[in-house]
Design a protein around this motif. Sequence first.
Motif, PDB file in Angstrom:
ATOM      1  N   TYR A 222       0.852  -1.186   0.000  1.00 60.83           N
ATOM      2  CA  TYR A 222       0.000   0.000   0.000  1.00 60.83           C
ATOM      3  C   TYR A 222       0.891   1.239   0.000  1.00 60.83           C
ATOM      4  O   TYR A 222       1.435   1.635   1.029  1.00 60.83           O
ATOM      5  N   LEU A 223       1.025   1.848  -1.170  1.00 58.81           N
ATOM      6  CA  LEU A 223       1.780   3.087  -1.273  1.00 58.81           C
ATOM      7  C   LEU A 223       0.963   4.240  -0.707  1.00 58.81           C
ATOM      8  O   LEU A 223      -0.257   4.147  -0.554  1.00 58.81           O
ATOM      9  N   GLY A 224       1.649   5.329  -0.413  1.00 57.80           N
ATOM     10  CA  GLY A 224       0.981   6.502   0.118  1.00 57.80           C
ATOM     11  C   GLY A 224       0.905   7.634  -0.891  1.00 57.80           C
ATOM     12  O   GLY A 224       1.270   7.488  -2.067  1.00 57.80           O
ATOM     13  N   ALA A 225       0.430   8.777  -0.423  1.00 59.97           N
ATOM     14  CA  ALA A 225       0.297   9.949  -1.288  1.00 59.97           C
ATOM     15  C   ALA A 225       1.641  10.394  -1.841  1.00 59.97           C
ATOM     16  O   ALA A 225       1.708  10.949  -2.947  1.00 59.97           O
TER      17      ALA A 225
ATOM     18  N   GLN B 229       3.074  10.734  13.587  1.00 57.88           N
ATOM     19  CA  GLN B 229       4.094  10.306  12.630  1.00 57.88           C
ATOM     20  C   GLN B 229       3.730   8.989  11.962  1.00 57.88           C
ATOM     21  O   GLN B 229       3.212   8.080  12.594  1.00 57.88           O
ATOM     22  N   ARG B 230       4.037   8.903  10.677  1.00 60.26           N
ATOM     23  CA  ARG B 230       3.669   7.728   9.890  1.00 60.26           C
ATOM     24  C   ARG B 230       4.435   6.487  10.356  1.00 60.26           C
ATOM     25  O   ARG B 230       5.524   6.598  10.935  1.00 60.26           O
ATOM     26  N   PRO B 231       3.909   5.292  10.084  1.00 58.82           N
ATOM     27  CA  PRO B 231       4.604   4.055  10.458  1.00 58.82           C
ATOM     28  C   PRO B 231       5.900   3.885   9.668  1.00 58.82           C
ATOM     29  O   PRO B 231       6.068   4.442   8.569  1.00 58.82           O
ATOM     30  N   ASP B 232       6.807   3.089  10.223  1.00 58.60           N
ATOM     31  CA  ASP B 232       8.073   2.789   9.543  1.00 58.60           C
ATOM     32  C   ASP B 232       7.915   1.682   8.508  1.00 58.60           C
ATOM     33  O   ASP B 232       8.831   1.448   7.715  1.00 58.60           O
ATOM     34  N   THR B 233       6.788   0.999   8.545  1.00 59.83           N
ATOM     35  CA  THR B 233       6.563  -0.133   7.643  1.00 59.83           C
ATOM     36  C   THR B 233       5.388   0.153   6.716  1.00 59.83           C
ATOM     37  O   THR B 233       4.583   1.068   6.951  1.00 59.83           O
ATOM     38  N   LEU B 234       5.300  -0.652   5.660  1.00 63.63           N
ATOM     39  CA  LEU B 234       4.167  -0.614   4.752  1.00 63.63           C
ATOM     40  C   LEU B 234       3.427  -1.948   4.822  1.00 63.63           C
ATOM     41  O   LEU B 234       4.050  -3.011   4.921  1.00 63.63           O
ATOM     42  N   LYS B 235       2.127  -1.875   4.754  1.00 59.56           N
ATOM     43  CA  LYS B 235       1.321  -3.090   4.686  1.00 59.56           C
ATOM     44  C   LYS B 235       1.362  -3.639   3.261  1.00 59.56           C
ATOM     45  O   LYS B 235       1.243  -2.888   2.291  1.00 59.56           O
TER      46      LYS B 235
ATOM     47  N   PRO C   9       9.615  -3.369   5.433  1.00 62.48           N
ATOM     48  CA  PRO C   9      10.296  -2.075   5.527  1.00 62.48           C
ATOM     49  C   PRO C   9       9.854  -1.149   4.392  1.00 62.48           C
ATOM     50  O   PRO C   9       9.662  -1.590   3.248  1.00 62.48           O
ATOM     51  N   ARG C  10       9.694   0.102   4.701  1.00 67.85           N
ATOM     52  CA  ARG C  10       9.195   1.065   3.726  1.00 67.85           C
ATOM     53  C   ARG C  10      10.041   1.093   2.448  1.00 67.85           C
ATOM     54  O   ARG C  10       9.512   1.264   1.338  1.00 67.85           O
ATOM     55  N   GLY C  11      11.338   0.880   2.585  1.00 70.23           N
ATOM     56  CA  GLY C  11      12.221   0.960   1.425  1.00 70.23           C
ATOM     57  C   GLY C  11      12.068  -0.161   0.428  1.00 70.23           C
ATOM     58  O   GLY C  11      12.640  -0.098  -0.666  1.00 70.23           O
ATOM     59  N   TRP C  12      11.334  -1.206   0.789  1.00 72.24           N
ATOM     60  CA  TRP C  12      11.148  -2.314  -0.149  1.00 72.24           C
ATOM     61  C   TRP C  12      10.293  -1.919  -1.351  1.00 72.24           C
ATOM     62  O   TRP C  12      10.346  -2.560  -2.394  1.00 72.24           O
ATOM     63  N   ALA C  13       9.478  -0.911  -1.209  1.00 72.05           N
ATOM     64  CA  ALA C  13       8.684  -0.401  -2.331  1.00 72.05           C
ATOM     65  C   ALA C  13       9.385   0.818  -2.910  1.00 72.05           C
ATOM     66  O   ALA C  13       9.716   1.746  -2.173  1.00 72.05           O
TER      67      ALA C  13
END
Length: 447
Positions: free
Chosen positions: A152-155, A308-314, A435-439
């Motif tokens: 799930y990417l963000g804005a 603050q936003r989470p450090d991970t992505l679903k 981890p957020r960087g995986w996307a």
Amino acid sequence: MNKTSIRIGAGAGYAGDRIPPAVELARHGQLDYLVFECLAERTIALAQLERRQQPDKGFDPLLAERMRAVLPVCMAQGTRIISNMGAANPLQAGHEVLRVAKELGLQGVKVAVVQGDDVLKRLLTDGLDLPLIDSDAPLSSLQDRLISANAYLGADALLPALQTDAQVILCGRVADPALFLAPLMHHFGWAANDWPQLGQGILVGHLLECAGQITGGYFADPGFKGVPNLARLGFPLAEVQADGSAVITKVNGSGGCVTVATCTEQLLYEIENPARYLQPDVVADFSQVRLTPDGADRVRATGANGQQRPDTLKVTVGYHDGYIGEGQMGYAGPGCVARGQLALELVRQRLQDAGLGQLEARYELIGVNSLLPQAQATTEPNEVRLRVAVRSPARQQAQLVANEVEALYTNGPAAGGGATKSVREVVAAAAVLVPRGWAQPDVTLLG
């Protein structure tokens, strides 16, 4: 950026949503943006299966029809379109929009395509030990059955696309409210770490994301909650100010209604913890939200906050989960319940004799106990419909279930009719946090 307000409309709330309300919004909503939210949890896994079979497919099947309906008027009025109709194949979806534009004789159409949500290869390489959300099992327990994995990417993934001059922005998996938050951030210049502001933007997106649900769809209950002219249900739009405060409304003369009650139901929809609504852009806090009337079919929404936003992505993981064999048969007239119950017991016994008695199954009479399994008919209905559905690991077993119900024609109680049968593959969804960087989102400009 010099405008003090912005108008955003919701053109769809799911993949199969109706098109006429979106056309009405495009024509009469005086919109800056028209957003189509069309991806459910399993939708993208099904699209991945389609793409494997047909490499030029895998995007929303109604994409071309929606674009034919709204693209000419949006181009004429300067309304930009944002959508996750790219599903499993955003780039090909972008080319499809250009094909439709050419078919319609529209000149100068540009499409910005956002990719980078597909993380299946990375998961297979580095993520098999990750725990599944809501389960003690690791992702490796699904390894042989995996179909898709989309973050799930963000804005923030959409902002570079909005900074182009594209009239259409297409993506795959993006958090639903982010489709609405992104144009707010772009238009008003909100900072990516202005958590209270982003929380208010997520509120706007959450209220709009299901389209007709906030204008009376899925709300009407005759005698308790009336909705005028539901047949011509209009879809919502938001008038948003630079501080994030918003008025939810709809096109004058359209069906449905916008009230504090409709907005309250949508506010609570699919929210586990109103004080901590986890999104890729921000942890939104809806606990102090205020919904107040602002005129006919107008509700003002304020009071959201954020942290603050989470450090991970679903990441939603799609996987094969066997097959469902289903059969139905109708019984009517005096004694229909007793005949239906006898038919159910016959099928149950025959499947048990075939060695399928241990499988997950539903044996029910529609009209008596299909939605409320423990219910009993207080009066004899005029008709019932038998339904047997069994989940099995093998297609052949599922087919046997369907065949046994159909065989009730000549091997069951009297006067059964209208038999149907089906076998369908089950595509299920699970989730992991990565981890957020995986996307790694990127934007391709077409046109």
